[in-house]
Design an enzyme around this catalytic site. Structure first.
Site, PDB file in Angstrom:
ATOM      1  N   GLY A   1       0.981  -1.082  -0.146  1.00  0.00           N
ATOM      2  CA  GLY A   1       0.074  -0.048  -0.059  1.00  0.00           C
ATOM      3  C   GLY A   1       0.768   1.323   0.036  1.00  0.00           C
ATOM      4  O   GLY A   1       0.273   2.261   0.539  1.00  0.00           O
TER       5      GLY A   1
ATOM      6  N   GLU B   1       7.075   8.339  -5.277  1.00  0.00           N
ATOM      7  CA  GLU B   1       6.777   6.768  -4.883  1.00  0.00           C
ATOM      8  C   GLU B   1       7.734   5.916  -5.745  1.00  0.00           C
ATOM      9  O   GLU B   1       7.547   5.956  -6.934  1.00  0.00           O
ATOM     10  CB  GLU B   1       5.440   6.175  -4.815  1.00  0.00           C
ATOM     11  CG  GLU B   1       5.085   4.878  -4.701  1.00  0.00           C
ATOM     12  CD  GLU B   1       3.715   4.126  -4.731  1.00  0.00           C
ATOM     13  OE1 GLU B   1       2.846   5.165  -4.881  1.00  0.00           O
ATOM     14  OE2 GLU B   1       3.864   3.076  -4.879  1.00  0.00           O
TER      15      GLU B   1
ATOM     16  N   ASP C   1      15.281  -5.148  -5.475  1.00  0.00           N
ATOM     17  CA  ASP C   1      14.846  -5.918  -6.791  1.00  0.00           C
ATOM     18  C   ASP C   1      15.997  -5.111  -7.624  1.00  0.00           C
ATOM     19  O   ASP C   1      16.349  -4.142  -7.615  1.00  0.00           O
ATOM     20  CB  ASP C   1      13.749  -5.309  -7.150  1.00  0.00           C
ATOM     21  CG  ASP C   1      12.515  -5.533  -6.709  1.00  0.00           C
ATOM     22  OD1 ASP C   1      12.418  -6.286  -5.981  1.00  0.00           O
ATOM     23  OD2 ASP C   1      11.354  -4.733  -6.680  1.00  0.00           O
ATOM     24  N   ILE C   2      16.727  -6.131  -8.744  1.00  0.00           N
ATOM     25  CA  ILE C   2      17.674  -5.583  -9.487  1.00  0.00           C
ATOM     26  C   ILE C   2      17.156  -4.364 -10.319  1.00  0.00           C
ATOM     27  O   ILE C   2      17.861  -3.291 -10.357  1.00  0.00           O
ATOM     28  CB  ILE C   2      18.135  -6.515 -10.420  1.00  0.00           C
ATOM     29  CG1 ILE C   2      18.854  -7.907  -9.688  1.00  0.00           C
ATOM     30  CG2 ILE C   2      18.914  -6.342 -11.602  1.00  0.00           C
ATOM     31  CD1 ILE C   2      19.181  -8.997 -10.384  1.00  0.00           C
TER      32      ILE C   2
ATOM     33  N   THR D   1      10.124  -8.048  13.683  1.00  0.00           N
ATOM     34  CA  THR D   1      10.663  -6.674  13.239  1.00  0.00           C
ATOM     35  C   THR D   1      11.981  -7.131  12.289  1.00  0.00           C
ATOM     36  O   THR D   1      12.201  -6.345  11.460  1.00  0.00           O
ATOM     37  CB  THR D   1      11.357  -5.855  14.383  1.00  0.00           C
ATOM     38  OG1 THR D   1      12.458  -6.491  15.182  1.00  0.00           O
ATOM     39  CG2 THR D   1      10.166  -5.312  15.079  1.00  0.00           C
ATOM     40  N   LYS D   2      12.313  -8.330  12.161  1.00  0.00           N
ATOM     41  CA  LYS D   2      13.647  -8.581  11.547  1.00  0.00           C
ATOM     42  C   LYS D   2      13.614  -8.248  10.053  1.00  0.00           C
ATOM     43  O   LYS D   2      14.313  -7.775   9.341  1.00  0.00           O
ATOM     44  CB  LYS D   2      13.909 -10.129  11.756  1.00  0.00           C
ATOM     45  CG  LYS D   2      15.478 -10.409  11.287  1.00  0.00           C
ATOM     46  CD  LYS D   2      16.661  -9.951  11.903  1.00  0.00           C
ATOM     47  CE  LYS D   2      16.734 -10.846  13.307  1.00  0.00           C
ATOM     48  NZ  LYS D   2      17.629 -10.011  14.426  1.00  0.00           N
TER      49      LYS D   2
ATOM     50  N   CYS E   1     -17.364   4.121 -21.865  1.00  0.00           N
ATOM     51  CA  CYS E   1     -16.346   3.826 -22.987  1.00  0.00           C
ATOM     52  C   CYS E   1     -16.915   2.665 -23.730  1.00  0.00           C
ATOM     53  O   CYS E   1     -17.783   2.870 -24.381  1.00  0.00           O
ATOM     54  CB  CYS E   1     -14.996   3.795 -22.550  1.00  0.00           C
ATOM     55  SG  CYS E   1     -13.907   4.479 -23.855  1.00  0.00           S
TER      56      CYS E   1
ATOM     57  N   HIS F   1     -14.268   8.438 -19.879  1.00  0.00           N
ATOM     58  CA  HIS F   1     -14.001   7.714 -18.255  1.00  0.00           C
ATOM     59  C   HIS F   1     -14.288   8.529 -17.288  1.00  0.00           C
ATOM     60  O   HIS F   1     -13.221   9.028 -16.639  1.00  0.00           O
ATOM     61  CB  HIS F   1     -12.516   6.887 -18.323  1.00  0.00           C
ATOM     62  CG  HIS F   1     -12.380   5.933 -19.308  1.00  0.00           C
ATOM     63  ND1 HIS F   1     -12.744   4.574 -19.099  1.00  0.00           N
ATOM     64  CD2 HIS F   1     -11.836   6.025 -20.498  1.00  0.00           C
ATOM     65  CE1 HIS F   1     -12.576   3.780 -20.182  1.00  0.00           C
ATOM     66  NE2 HIS F   1     -11.880   4.615 -21.094  1.00  0.00           N
TER      67      HIS F   1
ATOM     68  N   GLU G   1     -15.010   7.868 -14.427  1.00  0.00           N
ATOM     69  CA  GLU G   1     -14.555   7.497 -13.122  1.00  0.00           C
ATOM     70  C   GLU G   1     -12.884   7.999 -12.699  1.00  0.00           C
ATOM     71  O   GLU G   1     -12.645   8.069 -11.558  1.00  0.00           O
ATOM     72  CB  GLU G   1     -14.069   5.916 -13.373  1.00  0.00           C
ATOM     73  CG  GLU G   1     -13.124   5.232 -14.134  1.00  0.00           C
ATOM     74  CD  GLU G   1     -13.777   5.220 -15.535  1.00  0.00           C
ATOM     75  OE1 GLU G   1     -14.848   5.641 -15.876  1.00  0.00           O
ATOM     76  OE2 GLU G   1     -13.233   4.298 -16.315  1.00  0.00           O
TER      77      GLU G   1
HETATM   78  N1  GLN Z   1     -12.241  -0.898 -27.210  1.00  0.00           N
HETATM   79  C1  GLN Z   1     -12.781   0.457 -27.469  1.00  0.00           C
HETATM   80  C2  GLN Z   1     -12.097   1.462 -28.254  1.00  0.00           C
HETATM   81  O1  GLN Z   1     -10.912   1.276 -28.669  1.00  0.00           O
HETATM   82  C3  GLN Z   1     -13.304   0.935 -25.940  1.00  0.00           C
HETATM   83  C4  GLN Z   1     -11.967   1.456 -25.310  1.00  0.00           C
HETATM   84  C5  GLN Z   1     -12.291   1.601 -23.670  1.00  0.00           C
HETATM   85  O2  GLN Z   1     -13.208   1.212 -23.466  1.00  0.00           O
HETATM   86  N2  GLN Z   1     -11.314   2.260 -23.072  1.00  0.00           N
HETATM   87  O3  GLN Z   1     -12.776   2.386 -28.553  1.00  0.00           O
END
Ligand code: GLN
Length: 552
Positions: A16, A140, A147-148, A188-189, A381, A506, A508
């Site tokens: 996290g 971050e 890790d190499i 803690t090691k 989308c 999108h 979101e």
């Molecule tokens: N595959 C679809 C496109 O390229 C939708 C892409 C997506 O949902 N981000 O248009």
């Protein structure tokens, strides 16, 4: 002048670091400072754009159209003002691509190009670029010490702290303190060893943030302080959060992490104002209702593949003071026979984005189910594209309707590659990042946003095919919004439905817990209405596996 906080990780991955970094951002903003975030990823891919969501979770898209690691989503969600860009995520691949381009151009004047100083200089420049003019950059480093692939980054960080001076840069190391059931104690090691690894490279961590299932007893704290060479109050305990990831900043502030950082970097400890955040915690901890929303996708086995969609749904719930339960439904298993069983009882449905043909018919069937059963629906989308295909097939009667992504020869290519920017040939370049969308006056989207013009982030190649626009509109499909510059359809709606919205973008990516995205807010509100009078809950049942419950 920017102050730098590097966040490294030890012992194991998935501790996290992203959420911890994001929480530090929230706290520093609470003290009135401007923050920027950055993620350094040691893997060799140039960016996560072509990586499978199964491998690395969702690809997060910034305003300027960079395809980045999902941790950037945490950073933007937790902070109010940090706006991330292509400079906020560097992989080894991106660093090396730049060096190799310079070498080919002859920029190194025939000198031998080496990890030190050339790669490390490139990394240091990237870090400075990422900072912009913010008061703080929280940077971050992905992966685990040892890790190499991470070595050049750690070396660059070591140099960076020397270059900037001790008062201006620090390292917070996130580590794991496991509980051994047989001996009933916290060990803690492993943390000591991971700090040793850092010291071998010349990095002395200033703060130790310890992930643990149990409270750290004073003696464990003393031991960590002694062996890891950090003052006792710089050992911060980070227990698993009880109900929500958004509780983490509160946990860290209770232990004074914000003050430790500000003192260490010699910045005034201004008053900490977290009113909005505390109001949010109140809402999260005391939901008055709950709704179940189905997320129908092909990557549902991996929770992280739809990280921002999940979070945006929870945010919608925070606004309505409702707990959102997400039913993850596999689009590959869904068909006309299984739809009722798989979707029955949900109060809302989201079909998220995606690429490729797999599971596509299940998504289209899901849209049909939502449309016919009048269940609130939000298509994102590819989800919007499926909504258009479904409407064309089942309402317009164009049985063969499809996207040319899935059927090149369809008679009804309602979703198609659009002419590229030059307008000559069919493009196929991705539309990435922020584009404007003008909302139609009587659309649901317009009511939700309360604005005529909005800007949302994109990541797709295919578009609503305007050749079919008039016929679809005559057939009852409503165009809720279009991109004014290129007349591209951005939103489709069905008016005669409680809530049916498909968006080519999108949303979101722009939702924050303190500022839920209007479309997710409205979806959850519609889901609550669909459910009828919400039951008042006494206690919040957890319906997901423990690791996912932390997500809720
Ligand atoms: N595959 C679809 C496109 O390229 C939708 C892409 C997506 O949902 N981000 O248009």
């Amino acid at each position: 002048m920017t102050k730098y906080i590097f966040v490294t990780g030890g012992v194991l991955s998935s501790l996290g670091k992203g959420l911890t970094s994001a929480s530090i951002g929230l706290l520093l903003e609470g003290h009135g400072y401007s923050v920027q975030h950055q993620k350094l990823d040691p893997y060799l891919n140039v960016d996560p754009g072509t990586m499978s969501p199964f491998q690395h979770g969702e690809v997060y898209v910034t305003e300027d159209g960079a395809e980045t690691d999902l941790d950037l989503g945490h950073y933007e969600r937790f902070t109010e003002n940090a706006v991330l860009s292509k400079d906020s995520n560097y992989t080894s691949g991106k660093i090396y691509a730049s060096i190799i381009a310079k070498e080919r151009r002859g920029d190194y004047l025939g000198r031998t190009v080496q990890v030190i100083p050339h790669v490390t200089d490139e990394i240091k420049q990237a870090i400075r670029r990422g900072a912009g003019d913010a008061d703080f950059l929280i940077c971050e480093l992905g992966g685990t010490v040892g890790d190499i692939e991470g070595l050049p980054f750690l070396e660059a960080i070591r140099q960076f702290v020397v270059d900037e001076g001790r008062d201006n840069a620090m390292v917070a190391h996130l580590t794991y303190v496991p509980y051994l059931h047989t001996s009933e104690e916290l060990k803690t090691k492993p943390s000591q060893h991971s700090v040793m690894k850092l010291r071998e490279i010349g990095i002395l961590p200033d703060v130790l943030i310890c992930r643990t299932e149990r409270p750290l007893p004073e003696e464990a704290r003393a031991k960590l302080s002694l062996f890891c060479n950090v003052p006792r109050d710089h050992v911060i305990e980070e227990q698993d959060v009880p109900t929500s990831i958004y509780e983490l900043p509160q946990m860290l502030v209770e232990q004074g992490l914000d003050r430790v950082i500000l003192e260490r970097l010699r910045k005034p400890i201004n008053e900490l104002v977290l009113d909005r955040y505390h109001a949010l915690l109140e809402r999260i901890r005391n939901p008055k209702a709950q709704v179940e929303i189905a997320l129908v996708g092909k990557y549902i086995e991996l929770g992280d593949a739809y990280k921002s969609v999940n979070e945006a749904l929870y945010h919608g719930g925070f606004d309505a003071e409702a707990k959102v339960r997400i039913r993850r439904v596999s689009s590959e298993k869904l068909n006309a026979d299984t739809a009722e069983e798989m979707l029955g009882g949900v109060h809302g449905i989201v079909v998220p984005g995606g690429f490729g043909k797999r599971g596509i018919e299940g998504k289209i069937e899901t849209v049909r189910w939502a449309r016919e059963k009048a269940v609130p629906f939000l298509g994102l989308c590819l989800g919007m594209q499926c909504a258009v295909i479904e409407y064309a097939r089942n309402v317009m009667g164009w049985d063969a309707a499809n996207s040319t992504e899935f059927d090149q020869d369809t008679q009804y290519p309602v979703i198609d590659l659009m002419p590229d920017q030059a307008g000559l040939e069919k493009g196929g370049t991705m539309r990435l990042g922020a584009y404007r969308c003008a909302l139609r006056a009587d659309s649901r989207a317009r009511a939700a946003y309360g604005d005529e013009m909005v800007s949302e982030r994109h990541r797709h190649r295919y578009e609503f095919n305007n050749e079919f626009r008039d016929r679809l509109v005559e057939g009852g499909l409503k165009i809720g919004g279009t991109n004014p510059e290129r007349d591209l359809v951005e939103i489709v709606e069905i008016a005669d439905h409680p809530f049916f919205v498909g968006v080519q973008f999108h949303p979101e990516f722009k939702s924050k817990p303190t500022r839920p995205h209007p479309l997710f807010r409205e979806l959850v509100a519609a889901a609550l209405a669909h459910q009828g009078t919400p039951p008042i809950m006494v206690d919040v049942p957890t319906d997901e596996p423990a690791d996912k419950a932390a997500d809720a």
